[in-house]
Design a protein around this motif. Sequence first.
Motif, PDB file in Angstrom:
ATOM      1  N   GLN A  27       0.846  -1.279  -0.181  1.00  9.79           N
ATOM      2  CA  GLN A  27       0.040  -0.092   0.002  1.00  9.79           C
ATOM      3  C   GLN A  27       0.944   1.268   0.042  1.00  9.79           C
ATOM      4  O   GLN A  27       0.472   2.339  -0.566  1.00  9.79           O
ATOM      5  CB  GLN A  27      -0.808   0.104   1.195  1.00  9.79           C
ATOM      6  N   LEU A  28       2.030   1.251   0.703  1.00 10.81           N
ATOM      7  CA  LEU A  28       3.113   2.327   0.745  1.00 10.81           C
ATOM      8  C   LEU A  28       3.901   2.380   0.028  1.00 10.81           C
ATOM      9  O   LEU A  28       4.863   3.571  -0.026  1.00 10.81           O
ATOM     10  CB  LEU A  28       3.457   2.429   2.347  1.00 10.81           C
ATOM     11  N   ARG A  29       4.326   1.463  -1.064  1.00 11.66           N
ATOM     12  CA  ARG A  29       5.306   1.339  -1.918  1.00 11.66           C
ATOM     13  C   ARG A  29       5.762   2.530  -2.540  1.00 11.66           C
ATOM     14  O   ARG A  29       6.742   3.148  -2.543  1.00 11.66           O
ATOM     15  CB  ARG A  29       5.137   0.308  -2.843  1.00 11.66           C
ATOM     16  N   GLY A  30       4.843   3.398  -3.184  1.00  7.87           N
ATOM     17  CA  GLY A  30       4.959   4.418  -3.939  1.00  7.87           C
ATOM     18  C   GLY A  30       5.388   5.647  -2.981  1.00  7.87           C
ATOM     19  O   GLY A  30       5.977   6.549  -3.808  1.00  7.87           O
ATOM     20  N   GLU A  31       5.008   5.546  -1.743  1.00  7.28           N
ATOM     21  CA  GLU A  31       5.678   6.733  -0.846  1.00  7.28           C
ATOM     22  C   GLU A  31       7.005   6.515  -0.377  1.00  7.28           C
ATOM     23  O   GLU A  31       7.705   7.317  -0.094  1.00  7.28           O
ATOM     24  CB  GLU A  31       4.657   6.880   0.280  1.00  7.28           C
ATOM     25  N   ILE A  32       7.101   5.230   0.118  1.00  5.35           N
ATOM     26  CA  ILE A  32       8.398   4.826   0.841  1.00  5.35           C
ATOM     27  C   ILE A  32       9.585   4.586  -0.219  1.00  5.35           C
ATOM     28  O   ILE A  32      10.577   5.398   0.152  1.00  5.35           O
ATOM     29  CB  ILE A  32       8.191   3.354   1.303  1.00  5.35           C
ATOM     30  N   LEU A  33       9.320   4.186  -1.348  1.00  2.00           N
ATOM     31  CA  LEU A  33      10.760   3.794  -2.108  1.00  2.00           C
ATOM     32  C   LEU A  33      11.475   5.406  -2.318  1.00  2.00           C
ATOM     33  O   LEU A  33      12.553   5.408  -2.278  1.00  2.00           O
ATOM     34  CB  LEU A  33      10.532   3.028  -3.131  1.00  2.00           C
ATOM     35  N   PRO A  34      10.693   6.200  -2.689  1.00  2.00           N
ATOM     36  CA  PRO A  34      11.327   7.649  -2.985  1.00  2.00           C
ATOM     37  C   PRO A  34      12.101   8.253  -1.976  1.00  2.00           C
ATOM     38  O   PRO A  34      12.801   8.891  -2.146  1.00  2.00           O
ATOM     39  CB  PRO A  34      10.082   8.400  -3.704  1.00  2.00           C
ATOM     40  N   VAL A  35      11.457   8.029  -0.816  1.00  5.15           N
ATOM     41  CA  VAL A  35      12.159   8.629   0.381  1.00  5.15           C
ATOM     42  C   VAL A  35      13.206   7.854   0.759  1.00  5.15           C
ATOM     43  O   VAL A  35      14.207   8.659   1.080  1.00  5.15           O
ATOM     44  CB  VAL A  35      11.077   8.955   1.546  1.00  5.15           C
ATOM     45  N   LEU A  36      13.270   6.767   0.600  1.00  8.30           N
ATOM     46  CA  LEU A  36      14.508   5.772   1.003  1.00  8.30           C
ATOM     47  C   LEU A  36      15.595   6.226  -0.184  1.00  8.30           C
ATOM     48  O   LEU A  36      16.652   6.552   0.325  1.00  8.30           O
ATOM     49  CB  LEU A  36      14.352   4.387   0.755  1.00  8.30           C
ATOM     50  N   GLU A  37      15.361   6.582  -1.334  1.00 11.41           N
ATOM     51  CA  GLU A  37      16.369   7.023  -2.473  1.00 11.41           C
ATOM     52  C   GLU A  37      16.736   8.282  -1.837  1.00 11.41           C
ATOM     53  O   GLU A  37      17.912   8.469  -2.273  1.00 11.41           O
ATOM     54  CB  GLU A  37      15.382   6.994  -3.795  1.00 11.41           C
ATOM     55  N   ARG A  38      15.882   9.167  -1.453  1.00 13.81           N
ATOM     56  CA  ARG A  38      16.410  10.625  -1.229  1.00 13.81           C
ATOM     57  C   ARG A  38      17.312  10.503  -0.021  1.00 13.81           C
ATOM     58  O   ARG A  38      18.526  11.044   0.005  1.00 13.81           O
ATOM     59  CB  ARG A  38      15.162  11.401  -0.693  1.00 13.81           C
ATOM     60  N   VAL A  39      17.005   9.448   1.126  1.00 10.04           N
ATOM     61  CA  VAL A  39      18.104   9.306   2.012  1.00 10.04           C
ATOM     62  C   VAL A  39      19.419   8.739   1.184  1.00 10.04           C
ATOM     63  O   VAL A  39      20.776   9.399   1.635  1.00 10.04           O
ATOM     64  CB  VAL A  39      17.619   8.366   3.108  1.00 10.04           C
ATOM     65  N   CYS A  40      19.486   7.787   0.489  1.00  6.10           N
ATOM     66  CA  CYS A  40      20.755   7.387  -0.236  1.00  6.10           C
ATOM     67  C   CYS A  40      21.522   8.636  -1.194  1.00  6.10           C
ATOM     68  O   CYS A  40      22.856   8.733  -0.840  1.00  6.10           O
ATOM     69  CB  CYS A  40      20.366   6.279  -1.440  1.00  6.10           C
ATOM     70  N   ALA A  41      20.603   9.272  -1.757  1.00  6.61           N
ATOM     71  CA  ALA A  41      21.130  10.227  -2.505  1.00  6.61           C
ATOM     72  C   ALA A  41      21.732  11.301  -1.517  1.00  6.61           C
ATOM     73  O   ALA A  41      23.014  12.040  -2.154  1.00  6.61           O
ATOM     74  CB  ALA A  41      19.865  11.132  -3.414  1.00  6.61           C
ATOM     75  N   ASN A  42      21.120  11.812  -0.435  1.00  3.56           N
ATOM     76  CA  ASN A  42      21.969  12.672   0.210  1.00  3.56           C
ATOM     77  C   ASN A  42      22.962  11.928   1.272  1.00  3.56           C
ATOM     78  O   ASN A  42      23.558  12.775   2.075  1.00  3.56           O
ATOM     79  CB  ASN A  42      20.785  13.174   1.357  1.00  3.56           C
ATOM     80  N   ALA A  43      22.896  10.621   1.370  1.00  5.09           N
ATOM     81  CA  ALA A  43      23.823  10.027   2.177  1.00  5.09           C
ATOM     82  C   ALA A  43      23.773  10.665   3.405  1.00  5.09           C
ATOM     83  O   ALA A  43      24.726  10.545   4.465  1.00  5.09           O
ATOM     84  CB  ALA A  43      25.513  10.235   1.872  1.00  5.09           C
ATOM     85  N   SER A  44      22.491  10.808   3.969  1.00  5.05           N
ATOM     86  CA  SER A  44      22.365  10.933   5.563  1.00  5.05           C
ATOM     87  C   SER A  44      21.661   9.596   5.991  1.00  5.05           C
ATOM     88  O   SER A  44      20.634   9.634   6.364  1.00  5.05           O
ATOM     89  CB  SER A  44      21.187  12.195   5.526  1.00  5.05           C
ATOM     90  N   PHE A  45      22.650   8.860   6.288  1.00  2.00           N
ATOM     91  CA  PHE A  45      22.170   7.598   6.933  1.00  2.00           C
ATOM     92  C   PHE A  45      22.100   7.548   8.407  1.00  2.00           C
ATOM     93  O   PHE A  45      21.208   6.884   8.742  1.00  2.00           O
ATOM     94  CB  PHE A  45      23.439   6.538   6.557  1.00  2.00           C
ATOM     95  N   ILE A  46      22.897   8.311   8.981  1.00  2.00           N
ATOM     96  CA  ILE A  46      22.680   8.480  10.618  1.00  2.00           C
ATOM     97  C   ILE A  46      22.019   9.940  11.018  1.00  2.00           C
ATOM     98  O   ILE A  46      22.842  10.798  10.400  1.00  2.00           O
ATOM     99  CB  ILE A  46      24.053   8.362  11.256  1.00  2.00           C
ATOM    100  N   LEU A  47      21.089   9.719  11.646  1.00  2.00           N
ATOM    101  CA  LEU A  47      20.215  11.448  11.821  1.00  2.00           C
ATOM    102  C   LEU A  47      20.069  11.850  10.517  1.00  2.00           C
ATOM    103  O   LEU A  47      19.554  11.228   9.659  1.00  2.00           O
ATOM    104  CB  LEU A  47      21.060  12.078  13.022  1.00  2.00           C
ATOM    105  N   GLY A  48      20.390  13.178  10.441  1.00  2.00           N
ATOM    106  CA  GLY A  48      20.349  13.791   9.230  1.00  2.00           C
ATOM    107  C   GLY A  48      18.794  14.538   8.795  1.00  2.00           C
ATOM    108  O   GLY A  48      17.999  14.511   9.946  1.00  2.00           O
ATOM    109  N   VAL A  49      18.631  14.959   7.892  1.00  2.00           N
ATOM    110  CA  VAL A  49      17.507  15.785   7.515  1.00  2.00           C
ATOM    111  C   VAL A  49      16.199  15.227   7.912  1.00  2.00           C
ATOM    112  O   VAL A  49      15.230  15.632   8.456  1.00  2.00           O
ATOM    113  CB  VAL A  49      17.504  16.590   5.957  1.00  2.00           C
ATOM    114  N   GLU A  50      16.124  14.017   7.589  1.00  2.00           N
ATOM    115  CA  GLU A  50      14.826  13.151   7.541  1.00  2.00           C
ATOM    116  C   GLU A  50      14.561  13.010   8.904  1.00  2.00           C
ATOM    117  O   GLU A  50      13.374  13.070   9.350  1.00  2.00           O
ATOM    118  CB  GLU A  50      14.770  11.825   6.739  1.00  2.00           C
TER     119      GLU A  50
END
Length: 368
Positions: free
Chosen positions: A14-37
Amino acid sequence: MNVPVLDLKAEFEQLRGEILPVLERVCANASFILGVEVEAFEREFADFCGTKHCVALANGTAALHLGLLALGVQPDDEVITTPNTFLATAEAISYCGAVPVFVDIDPRTANLDPRLIERAITKRTRAILPVHLYVRPVDMDAIREVAERHNLRILEDAAQAHGARYQGRRVGGLGTLAAFSFYPTKNLAAYGEAGALTTNDDQIAKFARAARSHGQTARYEHEFVGYNYRMHGFQGAVLRVKLRHLYAWTAKRQEIAREYRRLLTGARLVLPVDSSRDECVYHQFVIYTSNRNRVVAQLAARGIETVIHYPRPVHLQPAYSSLGCPPGTFPHAERACERVIGLPIHPGLTSDQIVYVANAVREIVGVE
Ligand SMILES: Cc1ncc(COP(=O)(O)O)c(C=O)c1O
């Protein structure tokens, strides 16, 4: 028909379309620990709870641990709590070198009975750690009254109660501070381990922010020996998406609970009492029956999964045998653990499944 207690795979679809883009955003920003999200989640979850601060952490146990340290709990102190909880509540007390002191539950709510707290208080008591179990907030006014009389502070264990209200106010801001878990099965759940502390106290928030990151107040400035208790960027991103759905999901859980209550009227079992004072969020929908094993086995034979939270109270776990509390010490908690069954409850449950479960329970336990 198969009825699982919860269905995380369906929820992901149900959430796939919302979740995958935000995970990609974390990868693109390399904000793996704490960070903007994570920072954004902290603001959004603090707003949700109606508190000034939210400090995102690695898990709920870490939140309890830092919460107790923030209250000044030290070795040999005592912290009053309930034996009818997940072990982590007591473990966090032990991590501080302190001693969990249990008081029995009120059998009507399964929560710590405020009337029993006072007699458990000693010179060593430092704090009270009530757990908002399953669905409903503890009776905070009654606990606060005892706490104020004895100059004790209150840490809420809100691991199972995201969004529950007591007298119109959300848990998380009812005591000095509160610990949340976002373990994958919770009402608000990460895709891994995650937790948080909420508080209105600036000093506590400052302490927790440093303590979660090796006692750092600035990069490589270590004020004290802290911990590695930081939330991962992925979890912050997932939790932000899910927080937006939590209102609708909670309403659905409440609707399911109302339906179960209606359909189970007259069945030979006991349901916890819901008070109009509270808004319950139904992390679990529990029933109490005699002959629990037979009921669970017969439900399983009909494809209905159940959970037992918890089969043994904390004082009867081997981990806490050194406290020397034999069977019979907390009779209400022990009886609850012998009789409790959690029925399937999650926002994806269909009307047919609810009716199927309720009818199966009625048939198995009988009707009065
Ligand atoms: C009442 C209670 N307290 C504490 C915890 C610990 O949280 P976590 O598993 O995130 O460490 C849990 C979660 O399982 C819980 O249910």
